[in-house]
Design an enzyme around this catalytic site. Structure first.
Site: not given
Ligand code: ATP
Length: 327
Positions: A14, A161
């Site tokens: 990401k 995350d």
């Protein structure tokens, strides 16, 4: 029905399009508004059944006394990045297998192999991605068949995350970053990433942030970013990219400022440190732009970064892309 004895899952890295960080909370965490964007830089995680007599190489056991991790191996192009991947129970992928095994009571010893493409300690959540991949891989291997919401809940337990790579696309994370909500983003974008030979510890960057910004305001989603994504407008998206941790990352690794300036001067539409760094991300186009325009901009940015001698490696990727997939 055939039962898999080996499962491979591909999982994306990401980049944060916005990372707004509030003041430190009493529990030490920070409230975040974290706009995650999955990009086509993938790790592959393979889990295999190990014999029942296999134990961990270090002789340790999972907290319930089981020995779920028989062996952990990793491979990848960058030796310096690979050297930072722990091959014991502290690896986040092993932690995911342990947690799923304990929660369901169906865990069995496994071998885990990581094919690393995502920079390590690079602010692109590679460890979290591997944890997400190991979670879904073990879920299939052990036929635990957990509903998606349970996998997302376990992912959030593993780390702030870890839930996002299960979902992919573009999403805003609130709380510690784990409370996810999709963001409308019909466009596709082209990115260039400058990998640093150095790693930055996420904890150290947050500590530096607390030192630099003791008066941080409550984080809020940027309307400029939301509008740019909804309109698939790459120039507006480039202007709206924002990372509150950038100043702290630059304070710890000042050469990153030169990397960012190099890409921006070469024509990138936006440049920022990814997450806690030190990887620098450059938006080079997308949306309705002609592919030749994007390719020209991309080539100019890559050439300038190469000539600067500041980067260990330069990689190109598209975003957004879906989350974990079985290979
Ligand atoms: P984030 O942005 O989520 O804070 P990051 O992308 O900066 O993380 P990671 O690649 O996730 O960094 O690695 C951070 C540290 O986690 C590494 O230095 C390493 O010691 C440890 N680690 C544990 N498991 C893994 C894994 N599977 N892959 C990479 N690093 C791992």
């Amino acid at each position: 029905m055939t039962v898999d004895t080996t499962v491979t899952v591909r999982v994306p890295a990401k980049v944060n399009l916005q990372l707004a960080v509030g003041p430190a909370r009493e529990d030490g965490f920070h409230d975040l508004v974290n706009v995650f964007h999955a990009v086509s830089l993938f790790d592959e995680v393979t889990v295999r059944e190990a014999g029942p007599r296999s134990g961990r190489p270090d002789g340790s056991t999972s907290p319930d006394g089981g020995t779920l991790l028989a062996e952990l191996t990793a491979n990848g192009r960058s030796v310096s990045h690979l050297s930072r991947v722990p091959l014991d129970a502290s690896n986040l992928a092993a932690g995911a297998a342990d947690l799923l095994g304990r929660e369901t009571g169906r865990g069995r010893p496994v071998r885990i192999h990581l094919e690393k493409r995502i920079p390590v300690a690079g602010g692109m959540a590679g460890g979290s991605a591997d944890a997400a991949a190991a979670l879904v891989a073990c879920d299939r291997l052990w036929q635990t068949g957990l509903p998606r919401e349970d996998l997302l809940r376990l992912a959030a337990v593993l780390g702030s995350d870890v839930a996002f790579p299960l979902v992919g696309g573009t999403a805003v994370g609130r709380g510690r970053g784990e409370i996810l909500e999709p963001v409308a983003s019909p466009g596709r974008y082209r990115w260039v990433f400058a990998l640093s030979p150095h790693g930055l510890s996420t904890g150290a960057v947050f500590a530096e942030y607390d030192r630099l910004r003791p008066d941080a305001p409550a984080p809020e989603l940027s309307t400029a970013l939301r509008d740019a994504l909804a309109a698939a407008d790459p120039a507006a998206l480039g202007r709206a990219l924002a990372n509150d941790l950038q100043e702290a990352a630059l304070s710890l690794l000042p050469e990153l400022e030169r990397t960012l300036k190099t890409g921006a001067s070469a024509g990138a539409l936006g440049a920022l440190v990814s997450g806690s760094g030190p990887t620098c991300a450059f938006l080079v186009g997308g949306g309705a732009e002609e592919s030749s325009v994007v390719a020209e901009r991309e080539a100019a940015v890559v050439a300038s970064l190469e000539a600067s001698g500041l980067c260990e490696q330069i990689v190109r990727a598209d975003g957004d892309v879906p989350g974990t997939v079985f290979v």
